[in-house]
Design a protein around this motif. Structure first.
Motif, short mmCIF file in Angstrom:
data_model
loop_
_atom_site.label_atom_id
_atom_site.label_comp_id
_atom_site.label_asym_id
_atom_site.label_seq_id
_atom_site.Cartn_x
_atom_site.Cartn_y
_atom_site.Cartn_z
N LEU A 38 9.46 4.06 -7.71
CA LEU A 38 9.97 2.70 -7.63
C LEU A 38 10.39 2.19 -9.00
O LEU A 38 11.46 1.55 -9.14
CB LEU A 38 8.91 1.78 -7.03
N LYS A 39 9.55 2.45 -10.02
CA LYS A 39 9.91 2.00 -11.38
C LYS A 39 11.18 2.68 -11.87
O LYS A 39 12.02 2.05 -12.51
CB LYS A 39 8.74 2.29 -12.33
N ALA A 45 1.22 -5.21 -7.46
CA ALA A 45 0.14 -5.14 -6.47
C ALA A 45 -0.30 -3.70 -6.25
O ALA A 45 -1.50 -3.43 -6.09
CB ALA A 45 0.60 -5.76 -5.16
N LEU A 46 0.65 -2.76 -6.27
CA LEU A 46 0.28 -1.34 -6.13
C LEU A 46 -0.55 -0.88 -7.32
O LEU A 46 -1.54 -0.16 -7.17
CB LEU A 46 1.54 -0.48 -5.99
N GLU A 47 -0.13 -1.28 -8.50
CA GLU A 47 -0.86 -0.87 -9.70
C GLU A 47 -2.26 -1.48 -9.72
O GLU A 47 -3.22 -0.87 -10.21
CB GLU A 47 -0.08 -1.28 -10.94
N ASN A 94 0.85 -1.19 0.00
CA ASN A 94 0.00 0.00 0.00
C ASN A 94 0.89 1.24 0.00
O ASN A 94 2.12 1.14 -0.13
CB ASN A 94 -0.96 -0.01 1.19
N ILE A 95 0.28 2.39 0.13
CA ILE A 95 1.05 3.62 0.02
C ILE A 95 2.07 3.77 1.14
O ILE A 95 3.16 4.31 0.94
CB ILE A 95 0.08 4.84 -0.02
N SER A 104 -5.14 6.53 -7.56
CA SER A 104 -4.32 7.56 -8.20
C SER A 104 -3.27 8.14 -7.24
O SER A 104 -2.24 8.67 -7.68
CB SER A 104 -5.21 8.69 -8.72
N LYS A 105 -3.50 8.05 -5.95
CA LYS A 105 -2.51 8.56 -4.99
C LYS A 105 -1.23 7.73 -4.98
O LYS A 105 -0.19 8.20 -4.52
CB LYS A 105 -3.10 8.58 -3.59
N LEU A 106 -1.34 6.51 -5.50
CA LEU A 106 -0.17 5.65 -5.54
C LEU A 106 0.72 5.91 -6.75
O LEU A 106 1.85 5.40 -6.80
CB LEU A 106 -0.60 4.18 -5.55
#
Length: 642
Positions: free
Chosen positions: A604-605, A588-590, A548-549, A595-597
């Motif tokens: 990270l990418k 998992a985040l995607e 998560n965030i 949108s806040k992520l």
């Protein structure tokens, strides 16, 4: 016989002035002839005037002449004595020697025999007499040769007496003048003598003064030479003392170098042993990582269909199964805590130590105020900069405070841990430039005060639970949002919680400092919470915490600070962990679709795609030296030298 003119020229011994005395008339007769002539004249005169009275009286001219010659004798005797003493002049009155001798035999005892006078300075002149004087002399001579009357004889006698008185006065004046001259001469001589004596006295005084002056000069010169000699001796003594001190200092330095060499040797041996221990731990960790990777791969192949559902939910614990999942649910609260069992045990131990210290310090603080030490510690931590000199200086200053006997070490260590963590909050905006330097200072201090590391980590765990790592999962019928967020670490001010961005900013700062701490390696200094703990933290976060965030921000900040050192230590094993993050965690985040992520996903990418783990992070290189220079010279497992 005729009359002559006598001139007496008297001169002083110094030839200052001359006096001329004229005596006229002066018959050139002998004394006996003159007396006989006068007696004959008197007899003639008496016979002519009165024969009766002349027989009973003494001749007038004889008495007068006797008186005259008596005075002459006195004068001449005194004058002769004076002449003999001062040698002015000598008068000589004489006829032929035969007549003188005859007269002397027939001389009256009442008369003085004539003597010779030596007149050295007399001037005699026959040409200076005037005609009147000659006439008077002729008249006198004729009067003497001829018979005279009574009146004329008296007059002549009176005139003669007057002349004699005048002559006596003249002689008396001459004597006075002569005496004055003699006295003046004596006074001059006395004055000259006194002047010579005074001159001689002054010369003697000058000689004495000169002798005294020369003596003073000699004494001053002697004192000066003695002073120079003393100064030279003192300088020589100082030089000798300096040489002895230098020799003693050199000997002390040599002994100190030997001691340092022995200590360094012992430290290297100890470090070698520790390196071997670390090596064994690393090998064990590598085996665990390999086993975890194998299990991850197997789990991914077996449950490929379940992966999407798992990552979209609350759990991410199926990646690895190296550590059992712990799910503690508090009764009546609906709260679950997801974390490694080992991590929770360690957290509990640190929390217990922290609480005991707080209780102890509370009793001490009740008797004394230690606020000034807290201010000093905070100031030194804020002044940390990325230079080796400042790092060394600040570490020494902090150790002085921790070892200050006026402040108990338990209190100073608690203050140190609190100020380090609070520094993350005050400098979160520009923390990247000094975070590595701050990590080095922490390692220096905790290596000398090991108990400070447990308290510092306890402060980290209180401020940010993701440093454990652990995560609080809220059930459907649990706490309200405010209580839940406060358990996650949100702060409340004036009854209002801080925003998510503020909390994420503090979270990022905490994780950056934590990552900088675990990756710090200093040659000769032991890091009590090093890369092994960083590797364990990374594995526990990926195994037990959901994507998560909050976990994403913590993970990105950690690998940004510690990824370079982890890659140098574990090489391909760390690369496999990065692959897991890219394939599962980011996916998992995607999959959440929040949108806040997006910002954290992009970070990270970017880190993964550009291989940032192979490059030194900003601020990692300390000025004038590299952190790699202070890593132990022997390569550790997975260590690759660039």
């Amino acid at each position: 016989m005729g009359a002559i003119k006598l001139e007496l020229k008297l001169r002083s011994p110094n030839n200052i002035s001359g006096i001329t005395i004229t005596m006229d008339p002066k018959p050139d007769w002998s004394l006996s002839e003159l007396v006989s002539e006068l007696n004959s004249l008197e007899l003639k005169y008496n016979n002519a005037s009165s024969s009766s009275s002349s027989s009973s009286k003494q001749p007038l001219f004889a008495k007068t002449q006797a008186r005259e010659f008596s005075s002459k004798k006195e004068f001449c005797s005194s004058s002769s004595s004076r002449r003999r003493s001062s040698k002015p002049f000598v008068m000589h009155i004489s006829d032929n020697e035969e007549s003188d001798n005859d007269d002397e035999e027939n001389q009256d005892p009442n008369f003085v025999v004539g003597t010779r006078f030596a007149c050295e300075n007399l001037y005699l002149s026959d040409s200076d007499s005037s005609e009147d004087e000659l006439a008077i002399e002729e008249t006198q001579a004729s009067n003497l040769m001829e018979p005279m009357g009574l009146l004329e004889g008296l007059l002549s006698q009176e005139e003669t007496e007057n002349q004699k008185l005048v002559q006596e006065n003249i002689r008396h004046q001459i004597d006075l003048l002569e005496m004055d001259l003699i006295n003046e001469n004596e006074r001059s001589t006395s004055a000259l003598t006194q002047l010579e004596k005074l001159t001689e006295a002054r010369r003697e005084m000058a000689r004495k003064l000169d002798t005294q002056y020369r003596r003073k000069i000699a004494e001053a010169l002697d004192n000066h030479l003695n002073t120079i000699q003393r100064n030279h001796e003192q300088k020589s003594q100082l030089e000798e003392r300096k040489l002895r001190n230098d020799a003693a200092n050199e000997e002390a330095k040599r002994k100190e170098r030997e001691r340092i060499f022995q200590e360094e040797k012992a430290r290297q041996e100890k470090a070698k042993k520790e390196a071997e221990a670390v090596k064994s731990k690393a090998e064990k960790a590598q085996k665990d990582a390999l086993e975890a990777a194998r299990r991850t791969k197997e789990a991914a192949e077996k449950k490929a269909s379940e992966t999407a559902t798992m990552f979209s939910g609350e759990a991410f614990g199926s990646i690895t199964r190296g550590t059992a999942e712990v799910s503690n649910e508090r009764k009546g609260t609906g709260i679950k805590i997801r974390a490694s069992e080992r991590a929770l045990i360690i957290e509990k131990e640190r929390e217990q130590k922290f609480n005991e210290l707080v209780e102890k310090n509370r009793a001490i603080k009740s008797t004394k105020d230690f606020r000034q030490y807290e201010l000093q510690i905070g100031r030194h931590i804020r002044q940390i900069a990325g230079t080796r000199e400042i790092i060394r200086t600040k570490a020494n200053e902090l150790m002085k405070i921790l070892n200050d006997p006026l402040c108990p070490q338990s209190i100073s260590i608690a203050m140190f841990a609190k100020k380090v963590v609070s520094n993350c909050e005050s400098s979160a905006a520009n923390f990247d430039g000094t975070v590595f330097a701050c990590g080095q200072v922490i390692v220096h201090v905790t290596s000398k005060a090991p108990f400070a590391m447990d308290l510092l980590l306890a402060e980290f765990h209180k401020a940010c639970i993701l440093t454990v790592p652990k995560y609080v999962i809220k059930s459907e019928s649990g706490l309200n949002d405010k209580t839940y967020l406060k358990m996650m670490g949100y702060r409340e001010e004036d009854g209002k919680l801080e925003s998510q961005d503020e909390f994420l900013g503090r979270l990022e700062a905490y994780m950056k400092l934590y990552g900088a701490l675990v990756q710090t390696e200093i040659n000769g200094v032991r890091n009590l919470h090093g890369l092994e703990e960083g590797w364990a933290w990374l594995a526990r976060l990926l195994n037990f915490l959901p994507a998560n965030i909050y976990t994403a921000v913590a993970l990105e900040a950690f690998i940004k600070m510690a990824g370079f050192a982890l890659f140098r230590r574990y090489k391909s094993q760390f690369t496999k962990i990065l692959d897991v993050i890219s394939q599962h965690f980011v996916s998992a985040l995607e999959a959440r679709g929040d949108s806040k992520l997006n910002p954290i996903i992009m970070k990270l990418k970017f880190y993964l795609d550009t291989n940032q783990h192979r490059e030194e992070p900003e601020g990692w290189r300390i000025e004038t030296s590299l952190l790699s220079d202070i890593v132990e010279s022997e390569p550790r497992p997975g260590y690759y030298r660039y």
